[in-house]
Design a protein around this motif. Structure first.
Motif, mmCIF file in Angstrom:
data_model
loop_
_atom_site.group_PDB
_atom_site.id
_atom_site.type_symbol
_atom_site.label_atom_id
_atom_site.label_comp_id
_atom_site.label_asym_id
_atom_site.label_seq_id
_atom_site.Cartn_x
_atom_site.Cartn_y
_atom_site.Cartn_z
ATOM 1 N N GLU A 59 0.826 -1.199 0.000
ATOM 2 C CA GLU A 59 0.000 0.000 0.000
ATOM 3 C C GLU A 59 0.863 1.251 0.000
ATOM 4 O O GLU A 59 0.515 2.252 -0.611
ATOM 5 N N ASP A 60 1.990 1.199 0.698
ATOM 6 C CA ASP A 60 2.872 2.358 0.731
ATOM 7 C C ASP A 60 3.515 2.603 -0.628
ATOM 8 O O ASP A 60 3.820 3.736 -0.980
ATOM 9 N N ASP A 61 3.714 1.535 -1.396
ATOM 10 C CA ASP A 61 4.322 1.671 -2.715
ATOM 11 C C ASP A 61 3.353 2.277 -3.727
ATOM 12 O O ASP A 61 3.777 2.921 -4.674
ATOM 13 N N VAL A 62 2.061 2.064 -3.533
ATOM 14 C CA VAL A 62 1.055 2.573 -4.469
ATOM 15 C C VAL A 62 0.830 4.059 -4.190
ATOM 16 O O VAL A 62 0.643 4.460 -3.049
ATOM 17 N N PRO A 63 0.859 4.887 -5.240
ATOM 18 C CA PRO A 63 0.624 6.324 -5.026
ATOM 19 C C PRO A 63 -0.788 6.583 -4.486
ATOM 20 O O PRO A 63 -1.718 5.807 -4.725
ATOM 21 N N MET A 64 -0.943 7.684 -3.746
ATOM 22 C CA MET A 64 -2.220 8.014 -3.114
ATOM 23 C C MET A 64 -3.351 8.142 -4.139
ATOM 24 O O MET A 64 -4.476 7.754 -3.872
ATOM 25 N N ALA A 65 -3.054 8.705 -5.295
ATOM 26 C CA ALA A 65 -4.094 8.910 -6.300
ATOM 27 C C ALA A 65 -4.658 7.591 -6.818
ATOM 28 O O ALA A 65 -5.804 7.532 -7.259
ATOM 29 N N GLN A 66 -3.880 6.533 -6.775
ATOM 30 C CA GLN A 66 -4.330 5.247 -7.309
ATOM 31 C C GLN A 66 -4.920 4.325 -6.242
ATOM 32 O O GLN A 66 -5.477 3.290 -6.572
ATOM 33 N N ARG A 67 -4.806 4.700 -4.989
ATOM 34 C CA ARG A 67 -5.391 3.882 -3.919
ATOM 35 C C ARG A 67 -6.897 4.007 -3.942
ATOM 36 O O ARG A 67 -7.448 5.059 -4.267
ATOM 37 N N LYS A 68 -7.583 2.945 -3.559
ATOM 38 C CA LYS A 68 -9.040 2.981 -3.549
ATOM 39 C C LYS A 68 -9.584 3.383 -2.188
ATOM 40 O O LYS A 68 -10.673 3.918 -2.097
ATOM 41 N N ARG A 69 -8.814 3.146 -1.133
ATOM 42 C CA ARG A 69 -9.287 3.443 0.214
ATOM 43 C C ARG A 69 -8.181 4.090 1.024
ATOM 44 O O ARG A 69 -6.997 3.929 0.744
ATOM 45 N N PHE A 70 -8.636 4.781 2.073
ATOM 46 C CA PHE A 70 -7.694 5.308 3.049
ATOM 47 C C PHE A 70 -7.523 4.273 4.146
ATOM 48 O O PHE A 70 -8.454 3.540 4.466
ATOM 49 N N THR A 71 -6.357 4.263 4.735
ATOM 50 C CA THR A 71 -6.181 3.409 5.911
ATOM 51 C C THR A 71 -6.822 4.106 7.101
ATOM 52 O O THR A 71 -7.105 5.309 7.065
ATOM 53 N N ARG A 72 -7.048 3.361 8.135
ATOM 54 C CA ARG A 72 -7.681 3.911 9.335
ATOM 55 C C ARG A 72 -6.826 5.034 9.944
ATOM 56 O O ARG A 72 -7.347 6.054 10.384
ATOM 57 N N VAL A 73 -5.531 4.846 9.954
ATOM 58 C CA VAL A 73 -4.618 5.842 10.519
ATOM 59 C C VAL A 73 -4.661 7.131 9.695
ATOM 60 O O VAL A 73 -4.703 8.237 10.243
ATOM 61 N N GLU A 74 -4.652 6.968 8.366
ATOM 62 C CA GLU A 74 -4.714 8.151 7.499
ATOM 63 C C GLU A 74 -6.015 8.914 7.710
ATOM 64 O O GLU A 74 -6.017 10.149 7.793
#
Length: 110
Positions: free
Chosen positions: A18-33
């Motif tokens: 998940e850290d390797d995938v750019p934010m724009a391409q992620r489908k969800r936020f992590t709970r911490v984020e």
């Protein structure tokens, strides 16, 4: 025990992916984020409200300095309202000089 170790390593690998995938391409936020974003938003809102209150306060002070006649009439209006409601709530004064006023029956000795 070996299974637990594999699960932990797999979950760690997924977190790294998940850290390797750019934010724009992620489908969800992590709970911490999401928690961090919400905390930042609340801090910004609080700061905005503080600044708005400070602006209102300085505008009131500036207006009272530039136009003192308006400030005195507002104080008079406020004091008259307080006087009106104060009279409604305040107890009636008891006159000590004449106990036979209206509403009290006179006693006669026969």
């Amino acid at each position: 025990m070996k299974e637990e170790l594999e699960k932990k390593t797999n979950s760690a690998k997924e977190g790294e992916e998940e850290d390797d995938v750019p934010m724009a391409q992620r489908k969800r936020f992590t709970r911490v984020e999401m928690a961090r974003v919400l905390m930042e938003r609340n801090q910004y809102k609080e700061r905005l409200m503080e600044l708005q209150e400070a602006v209102r306060w300085t505008e009131m002070i500036r207006a009272s300095r530039e136009h003192p006649e308006i400030a005195t009439t507002q104080k008079q209006k406020k004091s008259s309202i307080w006087n009106f409601f104060g009279q409604l709530v305040a107890p009636d004064p008891i006159p000590a000089s004449n106990p036979n006023k209206k509403g009290k029956p006179k006693t006669q000795i026969v």
